[in-house]
Design a protein around this motif. Sequence first.
Motif, mmCIF file in Angstrom:
data_model
loop_
_atom_site.group_PDB
_atom_site.id
_atom_site.type_symbol
_atom_site.label_atom_id
_atom_site.label_comp_id
_atom_site.label_asym_id
_atom_site.label_seq_id
_atom_site.Cartn_x
_atom_site.Cartn_y
_atom_site.Cartn_z
ATOM 1 N N LEU A 88 0.032 -13.381 -3.460
ATOM 2 C CA LEU A 88 -0.554 -13.768 -2.187
ATOM 3 C C LEU A 88 -1.237 -12.602 -1.485
ATOM 4 O O LEU A 88 -2.145 -12.801 -0.687
ATOM 5 N N SER A 89 -0.790 -11.399 -1.732
ATOM 6 C CA SER A 89 -1.324 -10.230 -1.032
ATOM 7 C C SER A 89 -2.794 -10.018 -1.374
ATOM 8 O O SER A 89 -3.223 -10.181 -2.520
ATOM 9 N N ARG A 90 -3.567 -9.635 -0.350
ATOM 10 C CA ARG A 90 -4.994 -9.385 -0.539
ATOM 11 C C ARG A 90 -5.347 -8.003 0.020
ATOM 12 O O ARG A 90 -6.033 -7.888 1.042
ATOM 13 N N PRO A 91 -4.891 -6.927 -0.621
ATOM 14 C CA PRO A 91 -5.143 -5.580 -0.072
ATOM 15 C C PRO A 91 -6.615 -5.230 0.019
ATOM 16 O O PRO A 91 -7.026 -4.481 0.915
ATOM 17 N N ARG A 92 -7.439 -5.746 -0.894
ATOM 18 C CA ARG A 92 -8.867 -5.427 -0.856
ATOM 19 C C ARG A 92 -9.572 -6.075 0.337
ATOM 20 O O ARG A 92 -10.676 -5.669 0.704
ATOM 21 N N LEU A 93 -8.930 -7.083 0.915
ATOM 22 C CA LEU A 93 -9.528 -7.774 2.062
ATOM 23 C C LEU A 93 -8.891 -7.327 3.373
ATOM 24 O O LEU A 93 -9.063 -8.005 4.402
ATOM 25 N N PHE A 94 -8.162 -6.212 3.348
ATOM 26 C CA PHE A 94 -7.449 -5.780 4.554
ATOM 27 C C PHE A 94 -8.398 -5.632 5.735
ATOM 28 O O PHE A 94 -8.143 -6.156 6.827
ATOM 29 N N TRP A 95 -9.498 -4.912 5.554
ATOM 30 C CA TRP A 95 -10.398 -4.653 6.677
ATOM 31 C C TRP A 95 -11.130 -5.921 7.108
ATOM 32 O O TRP A 95 -11.433 -6.100 8.292
ATOM 33 N N VAL A 96 -11.405 -6.794 6.168
ATOM 34 C CA VAL A 96 -12.020 -8.075 6.528
ATOM 35 C C VAL A 96 -11.070 -8.869 7.420
ATOM 36 O O VAL A 96 -11.465 -9.415 8.467
ATOM 37 N N ASN A 97 -9.800 -8.926 7.021
ATOM 38 C CA ASN A 97 -8.813 -9.651 7.817
ATOM 39 C C ASN A 97 -8.552 -8.977 9.159
ATOM 40 O O ASN A 97 -8.335 -9.651 10.174
ATOM 41 N N ALA A 98 -8.569 -7.652 9.172
ATOM 42 C CA ALA A 98 -8.353 -6.927 10.427
ATOM 43 C C ALA A 98 -9.485 -7.205 11.411
ATOM 44 O O ALA A 98 -9.249 -7.465 12.604
#
Length: 463
Positions: A256-266
């Motif tokens: 479930l984790s999406r580390p590559r999308l961290f900044w998008v989600n932030a």
Amino acid sequence: MLSALGFATIGLILVLLLTNRVAAVVALVAVPVVTAFVAGFSPSEVGEFVGDGLEGVVGVTAMFVFAIVFFGVMRDAGLFEPVIRRLIGAAGNAPVGVCLATTTLAAVVHLDGAGATTFLIALPAMLPVFDRLGMSRLVLTTCVGLGAGVMNVLPWGGPTARASTVVGIDPVSLWVPLIPAQVVGLLAALAVAGFLGLRESRRLAGTTVATSAVPVGAAAGTTTTVASGSGRTGPTTEGPDRPDDDADEAREEEDLSRPRLFWVNAVLTLAVLATLVSGVAPPETVFLVAAVLALVVNYPGLSVQTARIQAHAQGAMLMATTLLAAGVLLGLLDGTGMVTAMAQTLAAAVPAWLGPALPVVVGVLGVPLSLLFGPDAYYYGVLPVLTELGTNLGIAGVDLARASLVGQETVGFPISPLTGAFYLLIGLGGVDIGRHIRSLIGWAWLVSLVMLATALLTGAVAL
């Protein structure tokens, strides 16, 4: 007669809710429907009152459902994980730093407004640190409770959503003037956490047991573990092997984790918060669009999106049905005239000198009243009568609502035995109920009074 029926309606609802006789939905709908018929209203009139009441809470209900989905998806995608890791790493071995990190962690995790989730994440994360240093677990539950309590004022939290249905304005409009009080409250909570950490440092300095000799976990050499999202707790012996179900859960979390999308989600989360505060769009619309974007960006595909919605459906639907039931109650109390009759009766009994101070009285008593009234009982049983009483005394209902929100089931919810999350807090912390309440209530009340003073100074609560 209407006044007597109104008090009987509220009294019976409070008894049912406080004694856990029936579900909140049953009490909030069945009792006022019966008393409306007893008062002589026809089925068509009752139906009209119910429709009016439901119409007033649809927006709040929609906002709450989509807010739960949005923040749930953000949590699934791992948006909060880097913050959690940094806070735990920054805690170090100094009790002051540990207490500050614990309160901050609880506040950050409680951005989704869910007390159970906050406790499931914050307590297992910090408990080994407290045990390793020999720090009191009561200090742990106090710090977590303060951080979560101050953040529970957020508009997608339960108390603000409930209060907004009573006073008839959207939760964001109710919350925005309270932002300065919430910020000051968080600073006050951190100050209390720092003091508690300093007190722990002095206590530990006076002991003869070296902190390095204290094993991680309980004194018997075990570690308390929590399966994330499952709510299962228990002592497990340390070793290389893990049960298959725990391994499956770990793999599921990793998937479930999406580390590559961290900044998008932030950026998406910050945009949502900015839009809410600016008021450029209704909150239900903001969270509807945000939830859709979060699902599309992080979990493309029908099956995975459906699974994420289902994962957060229970919490969302429980609150949604309660909000809709509250709309029925409020519609019937207003349409039948019972709430007006009750307020007139109370207004005649209230001394003239007390009238202008009513918001202050409500705010001061918020935290201790959390021991007596759960969120449904207070916001749907007590607040409607208070707001109508305030109208008779020339006090705006929104001021009474905001005065309530600085303490009642916000800062006060971690000491309330009338909420399920309370038992999760003391269970995961491994503390006695009575000792936890005694440890936290004074500090929670102090923080609440600081927030009330700030709200009065900023005009969020007018006298």
